[in-house]
Scaffold this active site. Sequence first.
Site, PDB file in Angstrom:
ATOM      1  N   CYS A   1     -12.875   1.743 -14.043  1.00 25.39           N
ATOM      2  CA  CYS A   1     -13.391   3.343 -13.449  1.00 25.39           C
ATOM      3  C   CYS A   1     -12.120   4.095 -14.165  1.00 25.39           C
ATOM      4  O   CYS A   1     -11.868   5.188 -12.886  1.00 25.39           O
ATOM      5  CB  CYS A   1     -14.037   3.733 -12.326  1.00 25.39           C
ATOM      6  SG  CYS A   1     -15.371   4.899 -12.107  1.00 25.39           S
TER       7      CYS A   1
ATOM      8  N   CYS B   1     -19.062  -1.976 -16.078  1.00 22.89           N
ATOM      9  CA  CYS B   1     -19.286  -1.598 -14.595  1.00 22.89           C
ATOM     10  C   CYS B   1     -20.724  -2.345 -13.581  1.00 22.89           C
ATOM     11  O   CYS B   1     -21.424  -1.777 -13.992  1.00 22.89           O
ATOM     12  CB  CYS B   1     -19.300  -0.335 -14.054  1.00 22.89           C
ATOM     13  SG  CYS B   1     -19.519   0.114 -12.329  1.00 22.89           S
TER      14      CYS B   1
ATOM     15  N   GLU C   1       0.807  -1.500  -0.196  1.00 19.83           N
ATOM     16  CA  GLU C   1      -0.184  -0.018  -0.175  1.00 19.83           C
ATOM     17  C   GLU C   1       1.196   1.264   0.235  1.00 19.83           C
ATOM     18  O   GLU C   1       0.337   2.034  -0.495  1.00 19.83           O
ATOM     19  CB  GLU C   1      -0.991   0.443   1.414  1.00 19.83           C
ATOM     20  CG  GLU C   1      -2.626  -0.682   0.946  1.00 19.83           C
ATOM     21  CD  GLU C   1      -3.324  -0.674  -0.340  1.00 19.83           C
ATOM     22  OE1 GLU C   1      -3.269   0.519  -0.410  1.00 19.83           O
ATOM     23  OE2 GLU C   1      -3.424  -0.881  -0.537  1.00 19.83           O
TER      24      GLU C   1
END
Length: 354
Positions: free
Chosen positions: A192, A202, A37
């Site tokens: 997206c 989506c 992360e």
Amino acid sequence: MSPDAFGPAVVAWHSVHGRKDLPWQQDISPYRVWISEIMLQQTQVSTVLDYFARFMQTLPNLQALADAPLDEVLHLWTGLGYYTRARNLHKTAQLVCTTYGGEFPRSAEVLATLPGIGPSTAGAIASLSMGLRAPILDGNVKRVLARYSALETYPGSSQASKQLWQLSELLTPQQDVAQYTQAMMDLGATLCTRKQPQCTRCPVLNGCLAYQRNQQHLLPAPRPRKELPVRRVAMPLLINQDNAILLQQRPTTGLWGGLWSLPELSNISLLEPLLQQHQLHTPQQQSLTPLRHTFSHFHLDIEPWLIRVQSSGPLSVAENNWLWYNPINPQRLGLAAPIKELIKRALIQLQQEI
């Protein structure tokens, strides 16, 4: 689409179409999720893959990171940029080992108090590796939610960020939180996207206000444009008779904190005091091609000089944050990307002279 339907739709999509083979998705642990992360902040997945593999091979666990010299951590980070991230990794590893018994706290709120771990990273660690319900708002999720709610202001503003956090909290389900968190990251990364979003694929298309209003190509609103100032600096590459280059370690705070860098001069005409400091004199010098490096808040225009020097004193300068760096057989040091590039250019020049 109701908030209760949003999460299951995203999770169902991810079970079929989501990414499942990224290295940090294997052998999931708080440590591996945390490192990935932090690396992925403002850095693309394709760039992070090799860095993550090298980092894990060298520092496979929290204790190894806590025990490692900072230079080793910065060396492994060289080229990723935003080096405060690496310094905070080192601080947090030591803090978790000394204060929390080597185990990450099982609370997103507590995780967010650790150096370099903000609310979104804390939520990712808590949900992905611990299964705790915790909303996230990284860049990909921010884009998804900005379009879904047709947010017309720049998402980085404080008011917009507050609205998006509220929406993220509302939509995060009570169940399947790890799958949901990964699904939201993947939705932003693969469908997206910033340009040419693939709206027809989506899973939450029916609830997306941007799509309903045909605004998906206009949102999220871009950052207000601001002209970046330019800072100019001369950097001498002082090369001794052993073909080693003089480097200086920067202060631990500020730009390139803790990294090894070339000396900086406002003008190359101010070189003489630096030479006197290290008992050097210059038989020859030549200018190299200038290099521009862009930070988030300014351009740095570097004027590099390749300068052959001879020493009238000891060649060892490994004190007071100075050292001679051998580019042929380099030490494991943290180097900023532009410094690494300038040393590479100097090495090519030296090889041509042989």
